[in-house]
Scaffold this motif. Sequence first.
Motif, short mmCIF file in Angstrom:
data_model
loop_
_atom_site.label_atom_id
_atom_site.label_comp_id
_atom_site.label_asym_id
_atom_site.label_seq_id
_atom_site.Cartn_x
_atom_site.Cartn_y
_atom_site.Cartn_z
N LYS A 146 44.81 44.43 36.18
CA LYS A 146 44.66 43.13 36.83
C LYS A 146 43.88 43.29 38.12
O LYS A 146 44.24 44.18 38.89
N ARG B 36 48.56 42.47 51.22
CA ARG B 36 49.34 43.28 50.29
C ARG B 36 48.73 44.68 50.10
O ARG B 36 49.01 45.35 49.12
N TYR C 216 43.04 36.48 43.67
CA TYR C 216 44.35 35.84 43.50
C TYR C 216 44.48 34.57 44.34
O TYR C 216 45.54 33.94 44.34
N SER D 218 55.46 42.99 38.83
CA SER D 218 54.13 42.89 39.44
C SER D 218 54.11 43.25 40.91
O SER D 218 53.13 43.04 41.60
N ARG E 145 47.89 31.83 44.63
CA ARG E 145 48.83 31.78 45.74
C ARG E 145 49.13 30.33 46.13
O ARG E 145 50.21 30.02 46.59
N VAL F 258 42.56 36.65 35.99
CA VAL F 258 43.36 36.00 37.04
C VAL F 258 42.77 34.67 37.51
O VAL F 258 41.66 34.28 37.12
N TYR G 147 44.83 40.90 32.73
CA TYR G 147 45.14 39.60 33.32
C TYR G 147 43.86 39.00 33.91
O TYR G 147 43.38 39.43 34.95
N TYR H 191 44.51 31.68 31.79
CA TYR H 191 44.74 30.24 31.99
C TYR H 191 43.91 29.41 31.02
O TYR H 191 44.08 28.20 30.94
N GLN I 164 49.47 46.92 46.83
CA GLN I 164 48.47 46.76 45.77
C GLN I 164 47.32 47.74 46.00
O GLN I 164 47.04 48.15 47.12
N PHE J 213 56.25 32.09 35.78
CA PHE J 213 56.33 32.29 37.22
C PHE J 213 57.20 31.19 37.79
O PHE J 213 57.05 30.02 37.42
N ASP K 112 57.42 37.15 34.89
CA ASP K 112 56.91 37.90 36.03
C ASP K 112 58.11 38.33 36.88
O ASP K 112 58.97 37.51 37.19
C1 PBG Z 1 52.64 38.10 42.53
C2 PBG Z 1 51.53 37.84 41.59
C3 PBG Z 1 50.23 37.47 41.92
C4 PBG Z 1 49.56 37.25 40.73
C5 PBG Z 1 50.46 37.49 39.70
N1 PBG Z 1 51.67 37.86 40.26
C6 PBG Z 1 49.61 37.26 43.25
C7 PBG Z 1 49.56 38.36 44.19
O1 PBG Z 1 49.81 39.52 43.87
O2 PBG Z 1 49.25 38.06 45.34
C8 PBG Z 1 48.13 36.81 40.60
C9 PBG Z 1 47.80 36.03 39.38
C10 PBG Z 1 46.53 35.27 39.45
O3 PBG Z 1 45.78 35.29 40.44
O4 PBG Z 1 46.24 34.59 38.46
N2 PBG Z 1 53.10 39.39 42.57
#
Ligand code: PBG
Length: 327
Positions: free
Chosen positions: A253, A222, A206, A170, A210, A278, A276, A318, A226, A80, A119
């Motif tokens: 995810k 989003r 998430y 993504s 952020r 997250v 994922y 992670y 999303q 990223f 990403d």
């Molecule tokens: C951005 C993206 C996000 C994550 C991966 N790519 C955040 C979002 O969509 O707001 C989240 C990853 C995480 O929370 O570990 N498109």
Amino acid sequence: MTSFPTRRLRRLRRNQTMRDMLAGVRLSVDELIAPLFVREGTGVRNPIESMPGQFQLSVDTALETARRWADLGLRAVLLFGIPDTKDAVGSEAWNDSAAVQRLTAEIKGALPDMLVITDVCLCEYTDHGHCGTLLDREGPADVDNDATLESLARVAASHARCGADIVAPSAMMDGQVQAIRYMLDADGFADTAIMSYAVKFASAMYGPFRQAAEGAPKSGDRKTYQMDYRTPLQIRPETAQDAAEGADILMVKPAWTYLDVISEVRRNFDQPLAAYHVSGEFSVLHAAAENGWIDLENAAVEVTSAIKRAGADLIITYFAEQLTQWI
Ligand code: PBG
Ligand code: ZN
């Protein structure tokens, strides 16, 4: 004594050897993917407050980290980028000499066996923090789907030029996999694979990310792109469409809080499936462990095993570095 149970399942749990032999779910470092945040500069190692043990790195320190991970047995990273400059369309995302692109080339040069997954999104690169170009109109901010497709394809092509093995869109724009596949093929990257965030929910999980990636939307949310977590009916068409558009690997995810979704996708599609785990799902475990409420290692291994048991072939986490020691 006829009332005694004939089947005593406890017989098969009597000792560690028995339990290990019968364990159907076994974690392997081969299936782990470690996220990595890279920004401009040198010697950068900024701890991410919301994600204990995670850092924003520069290309040089990220390469050192990748080397350490390779020595521990990790096979894949997910990159990223955090740019210094942002604009309305996120054009720094397709700059061939931006941090993600340079790091991709460096890792492939130094560690050719390590898979580099990138990403592909714009939210870290746009000044408004949304995952694409905004519609030019009154009212709440919303992303222009088709204008964004072109940007995403340019980002993917830039990553492919720098040597990415897999690009991972993504942004949750309709048609993004097809747009990227066409561009990659046209540019001579027919062998670059696509791992699509096929089923990505608008999630409170998430939050810590952020802060890590500095990509929170400045206004609105989003939810127009999303998925809504109350809408299981959309799981099938979201996945089917990405599969039809050429996704080589599908992704669900978040993971821990969406184990049912992982199972559903695993049962209905034959593409490899990534899940994922997250940032929020990671950070809550840390927060509880820091309070002395749970044991971090046991909890992290249990949650990761649950994600695998649900049907994930690949796990983005992670905890990847720690899991090389724990499993
Ligand atoms: C951005 C993206 C996000 C994550 C991966 N790519 C955040 C979002 O969509 O707001 C989240 C990853 C995480 O929370 O570990 N498109
Ligand atoms: Zn995004």
